[in-house]
Design a protein around this motif. Structure first.
Motif, PDB file in Angstrom:
ATOM      1  N   SER A  11       8.458  -4.407   5.336  1.00  0.00           N
ATOM      2  CA  SER A  11       7.363  -5.368   5.149  1.00  0.00           C
ATOM      3  C   SER A  11       7.920  -6.626   4.513  1.00  0.00           C
ATOM      4  CB  SER A  11       6.294  -4.782   4.220  1.00  0.00           C
ATOM      5  OG  SER A  11       5.644  -3.718   4.838  1.00  0.00           O
ATOM      6  N   GLY A  12       7.460  -7.763   4.991  1.00  0.00           N
ATOM      7  CA  GLY A  12       7.901  -9.026   4.419  1.00  0.00           C
ATOM      8  C   GLY A  12       9.316  -9.411   4.804  1.00  0.00           C
ATOM      9  N   GLY A  13       9.857  -8.766   5.847  1.00  0.00           N
ATOM     10  CA  GLY A  13      11.220  -9.049   6.278  1.00  0.00           C
ATOM     11  C   GLY A  13      11.331 -10.079   7.384  1.00  0.00           C
ATOM     12  N   PRO A 119      15.217  -5.195   4.247  1.00  0.00           N
ATOM     13  CA  PRO A 119      14.624  -5.816   3.055  1.00  0.00           C
ATOM     14  C   PRO A 119      15.253  -7.189   2.813  1.00  0.00           C
ATOM     15  CG  PRO A 119      15.219  -3.537   2.622  1.00  0.00           C
ATOM     16  CD  PRO A 119      15.794  -3.893   3.959  1.00  0.00           C
ATOM     17  N   TRP A 120      14.414  -8.157   2.515  1.00  0.00           N
ATOM     18  CA  TRP A 120      14.878  -9.522   2.304  1.00  0.00           C
ATOM     19  C   TRP A 120      14.086 -10.093   1.126  1.00  0.00           C
ATOM     20  CZ3 TRP A 120      15.508 -13.289   7.052  1.00  0.00           C
ATOM     21  CH2 TRP A 120      16.279 -14.389   6.662  1.00  0.00           C
ATOM     22  N   ASP A 127       0.386 -10.683  -0.454  1.00  0.00           N
ATOM     23  CA  ASP A 127      -0.797 -11.479  -0.174  1.00  0.00           C
ATOM     24  C   ASP A 127      -1.991 -10.534  -0.100  1.00  0.00           C
ATOM     25  OD1 ASP A 127      -0.805 -10.345   2.453  1.00  0.00           O
ATOM     26  OD2 ASP A 127       0.407 -11.988   3.228  1.00  0.00           O
ATOM     27  N   ALA A 128      -3.138 -11.039   0.313  1.00  0.00           N
ATOM     28  CA  ALA A 128      -4.353 -10.215   0.354  1.00  0.00           C
ATOM     29  C   ALA A 128      -4.204  -9.029   1.303  1.00  0.00           C
ATOM     30  CB  ALA A 128      -5.549 -11.066   0.765  1.00  0.00           C
ATOM     31  N   GLU A 129      -3.394  -9.193   2.328  1.00  0.00           N
ATOM     32  CA  GLU A 129      -3.212  -8.123   3.306  1.00  0.00           C
ATOM     33  C   GLU A 129      -1.969  -7.282   3.032  1.00  0.00           C
ATOM     34  OE1 GLU A 129      -3.257 -10.210   7.005  1.00  0.00           O
ATOM     35  OE2 GLU A 129      -5.360 -10.773   6.793  1.00  0.00           O
ATOM     36  N   ARG A 130      -1.092  -7.742   2.176  1.00  0.00           N
ATOM     37  CA  ARG A 130       0.124  -6.998   1.801  1.00  0.00           C
ATOM     38  C   ARG A 130       0.139  -6.905   0.282  1.00  0.00           C
ATOM     39  NH1 ARG A 130       4.435 -10.237   3.394  1.00  0.00           N
ATOM     40  NH2 ARG A 130       4.302  -9.463   5.491  1.00  0.00           N
ATOM     41  N   GLN A 131      -0.516  -5.891  -0.227  1.00  0.00           N
ATOM     42  CA  GLN A 131      -0.657  -5.771  -1.664  1.00  0.00           C
ATOM     43  C   GLN A 131       0.433  -4.917  -2.317  1.00  0.00           C
ATOM     44  OE1 GLN A 131      -4.645  -4.846  -2.934  1.00  0.00           O
ATOM     45  NE2 GLN A 131      -5.518  -6.512  -1.756  1.00  0.00           N
ATOM     46  N   HIS A 132       1.213  -4.213  -1.518  1.00  0.00           N
ATOM     47  CA  HIS A 132       2.272  -3.389  -2.094  1.00  0.00           C
ATOM     48  C   HIS A 132       3.489  -4.244  -2.454  1.00  0.00           C
ATOM     49  CE1 HIS A 132       3.043  -3.481   2.245  1.00  0.00           C
ATOM     50  NE2 HIS A 132       4.324  -3.358   1.947  1.00  0.00           N
ATOM     51  N   GLY A 133       4.264  -3.764  -3.398  1.00  0.00           N
ATOM     52  CA  GLY A 133       5.438  -4.494  -3.851  1.00  0.00           C
ATOM     53  C   GLY A 133       6.656  -4.236  -2.978  1.00  0.00           C
ATOM     54  N   LEU A 134       7.708  -4.948  -3.283  1.00  0.00           N
ATOM     55  CA  LEU A 134       8.950  -4.834  -2.520  1.00  0.00           C
ATOM     56  C   LEU A 134       9.523  -3.420  -2.587  1.00  0.00           C
ATOM     57  CD1 LEU A 134      11.166  -6.139  -0.802  1.00  0.00           C
ATOM     58  CD2 LEU A 134      12.271  -6.881  -2.932  1.00  0.00           C
ATOM     59  N   GLU A 135       9.398  -2.757  -3.727  1.00  0.00           N
ATOM     60  CA  GLU A 135       9.947  -1.405  -3.859  1.00  0.00           C
ATOM     61  C   GLU A 135       9.306  -0.456  -2.844  1.00  0.00           C
ATOM     62  OE1 GLU A 135       8.573  -3.130  -6.486  1.00  0.00           O
ATOM     63  OE2 GLU A 135      10.502  -3.866  -7.230  1.00  0.00           O
ATOM     64  N   ALA A 136       7.982  -0.528  -2.690  1.00  0.00           N
ATOM     65  CA  ALA A 136       7.281   0.307  -1.707  1.00  0.00           C
ATOM     66  C   ALA A 136       7.696  -0.076  -0.291  1.00  0.00           C
ATOM     67  CB  ALA A 136       5.772   0.176  -1.879  1.00  0.00           C
ATOM     68  N   ALA A 137       7.917  -1.360  -0.060  1.00  0.00           N
ATOM     69  CA  ALA A 137       8.351  -1.820   1.263  1.00  0.00           C
ATOM     70  C   ALA A 137       9.734  -1.260   1.598  1.00  0.00           C
ATOM     71  CB  ALA A 137       8.363  -3.343   1.310  1.00  0.00           C
ATOM     72  N   ILE A 138      10.597  -1.178   0.603  1.00  0.00           N
ATOM     73  CA  ILE A 138      11.945  -0.635   0.825  1.00  0.00           C
ATOM     74  C   ILE A 138      11.883   0.863   1.127  1.00  0.00           C
ATOM     75  CG2 ILE A 138      14.164  -0.153  -0.309  1.00  0.00           C
ATOM     76  CD1 ILE A 138      13.845  -2.934  -1.678  1.00  0.00           C
ATOM     77  N   VAL A 139      11.016   1.585   0.433  1.00  0.00           N
ATOM     78  CA  VAL A 139      10.843   3.017   0.716  1.00  0.00           C
ATOM     79  C   VAL A 139      10.378   3.203   2.159  1.00  0.00           C
ATOM     80  CG1 VAL A 139       9.436   5.054   0.156  1.00  0.00           C
ATOM     81  CG2 VAL A 139      10.454   3.697  -1.687  1.00  0.00           C
ATOM     82  N   GLU A 140       9.428   2.377   2.583  1.00  0.00           N
ATOM     83  CA  GLU A 140       8.942   2.433   3.966  1.00  0.00           C
ATOM     84  C   GLU A 140      10.087   2.133   4.946  1.00  0.00           C
ATOM     85  OE1 GLU A 140       5.419   0.278   6.511  1.00  0.00           O
ATOM     86  OE2 GLU A 140       6.593  -0.956   5.131  1.00  0.00           O
TER      87      GLU A 140
END
Length: 181
Positions: A11-13, A119-120, A127-140
């Motif tokens: 997410s967010g990459g 991850p980047w 944002d309002a649609e991506r409320q999880h943090g970078l750590e959760a994004a990295i786990v995903e």
């Protein structure tokens, strides 16, 4: 389904930005189901949000992804998917322990090459649609890095370069496999 190309990853990459560039270049793009669901739920009083009821959210993402696949069959040429069915099935399987990923992975096949955005941190934004943090994004991301090869896909991690260069990278890789001219 060699013409169905998955762009997934952290997410967010930069996935959606890359897909906007591919669309600008004339390719068909299927928007991320998760973002569409979150926008719809936030516009109403829905609870199928990943931070409220993750299982309901993932079940909706699977259903929407199946609809997307049916629509995509009518589209000409290459079709790029911003996440989609296998990402949602991966998440649901991880949450429930059920073999959801294997079931959908066996039933629906995509191009054997899956492009993952790593991850980047420099471009990651909540944002309002991506409320999880970078750590959760990295786990995903790590789960997807495990699950796609388990289904027999070759994972290609996208380099951290400009959007235009990323699009060129994807198209060049597909060209070398005989999918584009």
């Amino acid at each position: 389904m060699d013409r169905f190309i998955i762009i997934s990853g952290c997410s967010g990459g930069g996935k959606s930005t890359l897909l906007e560039e591919l669309s600008r270049r004339g390719f068909s793009v299927i928007e991320e189901p998760g973002r569409r669901i979150v926008a719809s739920e936030l516009a109403g009083d829905g609870t199928a949000l990943p931070w409220v009821d993750a299982e309901a959210f993932l079940l909706r993402a699977i259903a929407l992804s199946l609809e997307d696949l049916e629509r995509a069959r009518a589209l000409p040429g290459l079709v790029f998917f911003d996440r989609g069915l296998l990402d949602a099935a991966s998440g649901l399987g991880e949450m429930t322990g059920e073999p959801v990923l294997r079931r959908y992975g066996d039933e629906w096949r995509f191009n054997p090459t899956v492009f993952l955005t790593p991850p980047w941190p420099e471009i990651y934004r909540q944002d309002a649609e991506r409320q999880h943090g970078l750590e959760a994004a990295i786990v995903e991301y790590e789960r997807l890095l495990r699950d796609y090869p388990a289904l027999g896909y070759e994972v290609v991690e996208l380099p951290k370069i400009s959007v235009a260069e990323r699009a060129d990278f994807v198209l060049d890789r597909l060209r070398r496999s005989g999918l584009t001219s």
